[in-house]
Motif scaffolding. Structure first.
Motif, PDB file in Angstrom:
ATOM      1  N   UNK A  97     -12.177  57.934 -12.533  1.00 48.32           N
ATOM      2  CA  UNK A  97     -12.222  56.564 -13.254  1.00 48.32           C
ATOM      3  C   UNK A  97     -13.630  56.397 -13.898  1.00 48.32           C
ATOM      4  N   UNK A  98     -13.454  56.160 -15.286  1.00 50.44           N
ATOM      5  CA  UNK A  98     -14.659  56.089 -16.087  1.00 50.44           C
ATOM      6  C   UNK A  98     -14.417  54.810 -16.978  1.00 50.44           C
ATOM      7  N   UNK A  99     -15.446  54.114 -17.484  1.00 48.22           N
ATOM      8  CA  UNK A  99     -15.662  53.022 -18.394  1.00 48.22           C
ATOM      9  C   UNK A  99     -14.660  53.628 -19.793  1.00 48.22           C
ATOM     10  N   UNK A 100     -13.938  52.645 -20.141  1.00 47.58           N
ATOM     11  CA  UNK A 100     -13.112  52.831 -21.415  1.00 47.58           C
ATOM     12  C   UNK A 100     -14.337  53.233 -22.556  1.00 47.58           C
ATOM     13  N   UNK A 120      -7.429  61.298 -17.890  1.00 51.74           N
ATOM     14  CA  UNK A 120      -6.200  61.501 -17.063  1.00 51.74           C
ATOM     15  C   UNK A 120      -6.458  61.029 -15.553  1.00 51.74           C
ATOM     16  N   UNK A 121      -7.129  59.672 -15.418  1.00 55.12           N
ATOM     17  CA  UNK A 121      -7.325  59.373 -13.948  1.00 55.12           C
ATOM     18  C   UNK A 121      -6.201  59.531 -13.074  1.00 55.12           C
ATOM     19  N   UNK A 133       1.334  65.093  -4.732  1.00 54.61           N
ATOM     20  CA  UNK A 133       1.975  63.833  -5.156  1.00 54.61           C
ATOM     21  C   UNK A 133       1.399  62.764  -5.876  1.00 54.61           C
ATOM     22  N   UNK A 134       0.141  63.090  -6.523  1.00 52.36           N
ATOM     23  CA  UNK A 134      -0.618  62.182  -6.942  1.00 52.36           C
ATOM     24  C   UNK A 134       0.126  61.305  -8.245  1.00 52.36           C
ATOM     25  N   UNK A 135      -0.318  60.454  -8.736  1.00 52.08           N
ATOM     26  CA  UNK A 135       0.033  60.006 -10.119  1.00 52.08           C
ATOM     27  C   UNK A 135      -0.965  59.873 -11.174  1.00 52.08           C
ATOM     28  N   UNK A 136      -0.948  60.512 -12.280  1.00 55.61           N
ATOM     29  CA  UNK A 136      -1.802  60.516 -13.132  1.00 55.61           C
ATOM     30  C   UNK A 136      -1.453  59.629 -14.318  1.00 55.61           C
ATOM     31  N   UNK A 137      -2.298  59.096 -14.946  1.00 55.06           N
ATOM     32  CA  UNK A 137      -2.229  58.015 -16.164  1.00 55.06           C
ATOM     33  C   UNK A 137      -2.943  58.829 -17.339  1.00 55.06           C
ATOM     34  N   UNK A 171      -5.040  51.652 -17.831  1.00 54.48           N
ATOM     35  CA  UNK A 171      -3.902  51.570 -16.817  1.00 54.48           C
ATOM     36  C   UNK A 171      -4.469  51.922 -15.578  1.00 54.48           C
ATOM     37  N   UNK A 172      -5.507  52.845 -15.451  1.00 52.68           N
ATOM     38  CA  UNK A 172      -5.875  53.197 -13.947  1.00 52.68           C
ATOM     39  C   UNK A 172      -6.866  51.992 -13.510  1.00 52.68           C
ATOM     40  N   UNK A 173      -7.748  51.429 -14.309  1.00 56.63           N
ATOM     41  CA  UNK A 173      -8.551  50.368 -13.714  1.00 56.63           C
ATOM     42  C   UNK A 173      -7.858  49.186 -13.508  1.00 56.63           C
ATOM     43  N   UNK A 174      -6.953  49.060 -14.197  1.00 62.64           N
ATOM     44  CA  UNK A 174      -5.977  47.799 -13.756  1.00 62.64           C
ATOM     45  C   UNK A 174      -5.148  48.105 -12.527  1.00 62.64           C
ATOM     46  N   UNK A 175      -4.619  49.147 -12.335  1.00 55.20           N
ATOM     47  CA  UNK A 175      -3.978  49.504 -11.037  1.00 55.20           C
ATOM     48  C   UNK A 175      -4.969  49.466  -9.919  1.00 55.20           C
TER      49      UNK A 175
END
Length: 293
Positions: A97-100, A120-121, A133-137, A171-175
């Motif tokens: 997870x990195x800054x946009x 692809x966080x 079983x990870x989720x990737x965005x 999306x990951x940051x909001x998740x």
């Protein structure tokens, strides 16, 4: 694109099992780099080859996956090691997870070298990483996504193309923002329940049967907040606050005050100040209970 070699940098709690699945399922040669020798030794038993330097990996691998703690490390590795050695057709993938803003900047620098950059966080728990079983965005163009999707599916059960570069990070940051705010609510609920003489386990199990049910409740609530299990070497309070800071930056950029996220940030900060920064971040439930005393 002809792929021969995959590179993987960062073999921590999440990175090592992801790399293991990639090595076992991708069908490609995998080379790895990490400062710690233990994961290198464990993965070598699978035929994975350790790389002496990141520069050498950048010169060798066709696709490089980064599983690093934050944007600070991603920026350092890319600017000082990968970009100077980048070549046309190469793909670099940030799994963290990195800054946009950083994601966009790095994508532009790689594009200038003829290479491609994708965010692809990953999401879900350490157990999900172990089980593949990870989720990737994913944020990238359609062509790059078509190349990456089968590889990401080696360690993820859900791979979502969120849009162009940067969309995966948004999306990951909001998740993570929603997740932390939900755990704050669960922590407040169980603190009140216990003081009212209501059993915490009964509360959470009943919430699971109603409209308050959630992934956060079934995992972070039942497995961490309820038994007060907050191990080290898991996703820490300090890491969680880093992710909330990225959400607050997005809120500032787009003019959204984010009062809930700001409250969560204050609680995470309080946990760190109390010496809990290295513990699994649902430890904020202890802070909420203590501050309410």
């Amino acid at each position: 694109m002809s792929i021969k070699t995959l590179g993987f940098i960062g073999l921590g709690t999440m990175g090592e099992p992801m790399c293991r699945h990639l090595a076992q399922k991708s069908g490609f040669k995998v080379i790895i780099y990490d400062r710690q020798t233990e994961p290198l030794q464990r993965l070598s038993a699978l035929g994975v080859e350790a790389c002496e330097t990141i520069d050498l990996m950048a010169q060798t691998a066709d696709i490089i996956f980064l599983a690093l703690p934050s944007g600070i490390q991603v920026e350092d590795v890319c600017n000082n090691h990968i970009l100077p050695n980048a070549r046309a057709g190469q793909i670099v993938v940030d799994l963290g997870t990195s800054p946009v803003t950083l994601t966009h900047a790095l994508a532009e620098r790689f594009q200038a070298k003829g290479a491609r950059y994708a965010d692809a966080p990953i999401a879900r728990t350490r157990q999900a990483a172990q089980e593949g079983r990870l989720s990737v965005m994913v944020g990238c163009d359609a062509e790059t996504y078509a190349t990456l999707q089968p590889l990401l599916s080696c360690f993820a059960s859900d791979v979502t193309h969120c849009g162009n570069v940067g969309a995966g990070q948004v999306v990951k940051i909001l998740n993570n923002m929603v997740l932390v705010e939900t755990v704050v609510a669960l922590s407040e609920a169980i603190t009140i329940a216990r003081r009212a003489g209501v059993d915490g386990e009964m509360l959470f199990k009943t919430l699971m049967k109603g409209s308050a049910d959630s992934f956060a409740l079934r995992n972070h609530g039942m497995k961490s907040v309820l038994p007060e299990n907050f191990p080290e070497r898991a996703f820490s309070t300090d890491y969680a606050r880093k992710d909330i800071s990225y959400a607050l930056a997005l809120g500032e950029q787009f003019g959204v005050p984010l009062p809930g996220a700001r409250t969560a940030d204050k609680i995470l900060a309080s946990a760190s100040e109390k010496g809990l920064g290295e513990y699994y971040w649902p430890v904020i439930s202890k802070v909420i209970a203590t501050d309410a005393a």
